[in-house]
Design a protein around this motif. Structure first.
Motif, PDB file in Angstrom:
ATOM      1  N   HIS A 199     -26.258  10.183 -77.971  1.00 58.84           N
ATOM      2  CA  HIS A 199     -25.497  11.229 -77.293  1.00 58.84           C
ATOM      3  C   HIS A 199     -25.844  12.607 -77.843  1.00 58.84           C
ATOM      4  N   ASP A 200     -26.044  12.692 -79.154  1.00 62.26           N
ATOM      5  CA  ASP A 200     -26.229  13.983 -79.800  1.00 62.26           C
ATOM      6  C   ASP A 200     -27.712  14.356 -79.912  1.00 62.26           C
ATOM      7  N   PRO A 201     -28.009  15.643 -80.034  1.00 63.62           N
ATOM      8  CA  PRO A 201     -29.392  16.069 -80.238  1.00 63.62           C
ATOM      9  C   PRO A 201     -29.889  15.640 -81.611  1.00 63.62           C
ATOM     10  N   ASP A 202     -31.191  15.471 -81.742  1.00 61.30           N
ATOM     11  CA  ASP A 202     -31.764  15.028 -83.016  1.00 61.30           C
ATOM     12  C   ASP A 202     -32.084  16.248 -83.876  1.00 61.30           C
ATOM     13  N   LEU A 203     -31.048  16.838 -84.422  1.00 59.46           N
ATOM     14  CA  LEU A 203     -31.229  18.033 -85.241  1.00 59.46           C
ATOM     15  C   LEU A 203     -31.884  17.709 -86.576  1.00 59.46           C
ATOM     16  N   ASP A 204     -31.713  16.481 -87.047  1.00 55.20           N
ATOM     17  CA  ASP A 204     -32.393  16.083 -88.278  1.00 55.20           C
ATOM     18  C   ASP A 204     -33.905  16.102 -88.078  1.00 55.20           C
ATOM     19  N   LEU A 205     -34.362  15.670 -86.910  1.00 56.29           N
ATOM     20  CA  LEU A 205     -35.792  15.708 -86.626  1.00 56.29           C
ATOM     21  C   LEU A 205     -36.285  17.146 -86.538  1.00 56.29           C
ATOM     22  N   VAL A 206     -35.499  18.005 -85.931  1.00 57.62           N
ATOM     23  CA  VAL A 206     -35.868  19.426 -85.859  1.00 57.62           C
ATOM     24  C   VAL A 206     -36.127  19.961 -87.264  1.00 57.62           C
ATOM     25  N   GLY A 207     -35.193  19.712 -88.173  1.00 55.45           N
ATOM     26  CA  GLY A 207     -35.338  20.204 -89.534  1.00 55.45           C
ATOM     27  C   GLY A 207     -36.524  19.598 -90.258  1.00 55.45           C
ATOM     28  N   ALA A 208     -36.713  18.292 -90.075  1.00 51.10           N
ATOM     29  CA  ALA A 208     -37.819  17.612 -90.749  1.00 51.10           C
ATOM     30  C   ALA A 208     -39.166  18.154 -90.280  1.00 51.10           C
ATOM     31  N   LEU A 209     -39.301  18.364 -88.977  1.00 48.06           N
ATOM     32  CA  LEU A 209     -40.571  18.867 -88.452  1.00 48.06           C
ATOM     33  C   LEU A 209     -40.800  20.317 -88.860  1.00 48.06           C
ATOM     34  N   ALA A 210     -39.738  21.107 -88.845  1.00 48.22           N
ATOM     35  CA  ALA A 210     -39.877  22.509 -89.243  1.00 48.22           C
ATOM     36  C   ALA A 210     -40.333  22.628 -90.687  1.00 48.22           C
ATOM     37  N   ASP A 211     -39.904  21.698 -91.516  1.00 53.76           N
ATOM     38  CA  ASP A 211     -40.266  21.730 -92.932  1.00 53.76           C
ATOM     39  C   ASP A 211     -41.716  21.325 -93.180  1.00 53.76           C
ATOM     40  N   ARG A 212     -42.262  20.462 -92.294  1.00 50.74           N
ATOM     41  CA  ARG A 212     -43.569  19.889 -92.627  1.00 50.74           C
ATOM     42  C   ARG A 212     -44.713  20.329 -91.731  1.00 50.74           C
ATOM     43  N   LEU A 213     -44.429  20.899 -90.561  1.00 51.96           N
ATOM     44  CA  LEU A 213     -45.511  21.207 -89.623  1.00 51.96           C
ATOM     45  C   LEU A 213     -45.974  22.652 -89.745  1.00 51.96           C
ATOM     46  N   PRO A 214     -47.269  22.899 -89.533  1.00 55.13           N
ATOM     47  CA  PRO A 214     -47.799  24.261 -89.582  1.00 55.13           C
ATOM     48  C   PRO A 214     -47.727  24.988 -88.241  1.00 55.13           C
ATOM     49  N   VAL A 215     -47.121  24.356 -87.225  1.00 55.69           N
ATOM     50  CA  VAL A 215     -46.997  24.971 -85.905  1.00 55.69           C
ATOM     51  C   VAL A 215     -45.525  25.103 -85.559  1.00 55.69           C
ATOM     52  N   PRO A 216     -45.177  25.977 -84.601  1.00 55.06           N
ATOM     53  CA  PRO A 216     -43.773  26.144 -84.212  1.00 55.06           C
ATOM     54  C   PRO A 216     -43.166  24.845 -83.677  1.00 55.06           C
ATOM     55  N   VAL A 217     -41.891  24.661 -83.998  1.00 55.20           N
ATOM     56  CA  VAL A 217     -41.139  23.494 -83.537  1.00 55.20           C
ATOM     57  C   VAL A 217     -40.129  23.935 -82.486  1.00 55.20           C
ATOM     58  N   VAL A 218     -40.126  23.242 -81.372  1.00 51.19           N
ATOM     59  CA  VAL A 218     -39.198  23.514 -80.275  1.00 51.19           C
ATOM     60  C   VAL A 218     -38.101  22.463 -80.303  1.00 51.19           C
ATOM     61  N   ALA A 219     -36.865  22.890 -80.430  1.00 52.94           N
ATOM     62  CA  ALA A 219     -35.733  21.962 -80.363  1.00 52.94           C
ATOM     63  C   ALA A 219     -35.393  21.727 -78.903  1.00 52.94           C
ATOM     64  N   GLU A 220     -35.441  20.473 -78.488  1.00 53.58           N
ATOM     65  CA  GLU A 220     -35.156  20.149 -77.085  1.00 53.58           C
ATOM     66  C   GLU A 220     -34.639  18.721 -77.000  1.00 53.58           C
ATOM     67  N   GLY A 221     -33.683  18.520 -76.121  1.00 48.76           N
ATOM     68  CA  GLY A 221     -33.161  17.185 -75.884  1.00 48.76           C
ATOM     69  C   GLY A 221     -31.701  17.043 -76.265  1.00 48.76           C
ATOM     70  N   ARG A 222     -30.839  16.914 -75.263  1.00 49.30           N
ATOM     71  CA  ARG A 222     -29.411  16.639 -75.442  1.00 49.30           C
ATOM     72  C   ARG A 222     -28.673  17.744 -76.194  1.00 49.30           C
ATOM     73  N   ILE A 223     -29.161  18.977 -76.100  1.00 49.33           N
ATOM     74  CA  ILE A 223     -28.448  20.107 -76.699  1.00 49.33           C
ATOM     75  C   ILE A 223     -27.437  20.590 -75.674  1.00 49.33           C
ATOM     76  N   ASN A 224     -26.167  20.353 -75.960  1.00 50.96           N
ATOM     77  CA  ASN A 224     -25.122  20.554 -74.956  1.00 50.96           C
ATOM     78  C   ASN A 224     -24.174  21.707 -75.231  1.00 50.96           C
ATOM     79  N   THR A 225     -24.249  22.302 -76.424  1.00 52.53           N
ATOM     80  CA  THR A 225     -23.314  23.375 -76.746  1.00 52.53           C
ATOM     81  C   THR A 225     -24.050  24.531 -77.415  1.00 52.53           C
ATOM     82  N   PRO A 226     -23.496  25.732 -77.323  1.00 58.19           N
ATOM     83  CA  PRO A 226     -24.087  26.864 -78.047  1.00 58.19           C
ATOM     84  C   PRO A 226     -24.159  26.611 -79.546  1.00 58.19           C
ATOM     85  N   GLU A 227     -23.177  25.901 -80.072  1.00 61.91           N
ATOM     86  CA  GLU A 227     -23.156  25.617 -81.503  1.00 61.91           C
ATOM     87  C   GLU A 227     -24.334  24.739 -81.902  1.00 61.91           C
TER      88      GLU A 227
END
Length: 228
Positions: free
Chosen positions: A160-188
């Motif tokens: 149900h919830d967005p995978d924000l843990d994956l967003v953080g993990a990829l942002a920490d390890r990848l040399p390219v920009p990370v796009v957060a997408e998928g099941r983001i339902n609120t401004p928060e």
């Protein structure tokens, strides 16, 4: 300013409609996109050659991420080189494609697809991935940015919830920009994705799929009546 700078730290709105839905028309997609931009979006993500051509013509200066869907399961987001070239031909700034390690329908590797696309087109390539291993392989294949789009959609029940843990993990390890997408339902949730290192956040259903949003409200009222 290039496209990645234009969308950095800002919202991209996905304007898509399923076949047969009342909004499944280029006129409506352009109207949705204009509305999103008026509300503060910095860019648009859309699918289908017809809609992409209409959006590019109507919004020539707006960052546009494009894709096509072929099917509804497996590798279906811009699955082949032919699909990727067709999307690039519409004039989009970014071609989004399946960036998982699954077998592609035309038998090409992701690296071959990216290289062959760039032989004819000057375009950024976004890999929609499901997890860290996909993301690392996509970067090695030469993509320009990686999205968490397919997390939760490659097998089993969809969370149900967005995978924000994956967003953080990829942002920490990848040399390219990370796009957060998928099941983001609120401004928060969108803001939290940025705090975890996302370059930009894509929101679709919660903004541009009124039938889905309406169904959630209607279902909540049904549940309330049943419990009262």
């Amino acid at each position: 300013m290039n496209v990645l700078d234009e969308i950095r730290g800002r919202l991209v709105v996905s304007c898509q409609a399923e076949p047969g839905e009342p909004l499944d028309d280029p006129v409506h997609m352009v109207a949705l996109a204009r509305t999103a931009l008026r509300g503060g979006a910095a860019g648009i993500r859309a699918q289908g050659l017809r809609d992409l051509r209409a959006l590019r013509a109507a919004l020539p200066d707006t960052p546009l991420i494009g894709l096509v869907k072929d099917g509804t399961s497996g590798v279906y987001i811009t699955p082949t080189l032919a699909h990727a070239r067709a999307v690039a031909d519409t004039g989009v700034d970014v071609v989004a494609l399946d960036g998982t390690r699954r077998l592609r329908p035309d038998g090409r590797s992701l690296a071959d697809t990216v290289a062959a696309l760039r032989e004819r087109h000057t375009v950024l390539v976004m890999a929609d991935v499901a997890g860290p291993a996909d993301a690392e392989a996509a970067v090695a294949a030469g993509v320009d940015l990686v999205g968490t789009t397919l997390s939760g959609y490659t097998g089993g029940a969809v969370p149900h919830d967005p995978d924000l843990d994956l967003v953080g993990a990829l942002a920490d390890r990848l040399p390219v920009p990370v796009v957060a997408e998928g099941r983001i339902n609120t401004p928060e949730e969108a803001a939290e994705a940025l705090r975890r290192g996302a370059h930009t956040v894509v929101v679709g259903t919660a903004i541009t799929r009124p039938a889905v949003v309406t169904a959630r409200f209607a279902a909540a009222l049904v549940t309330s009546r049943e419990l009262s």
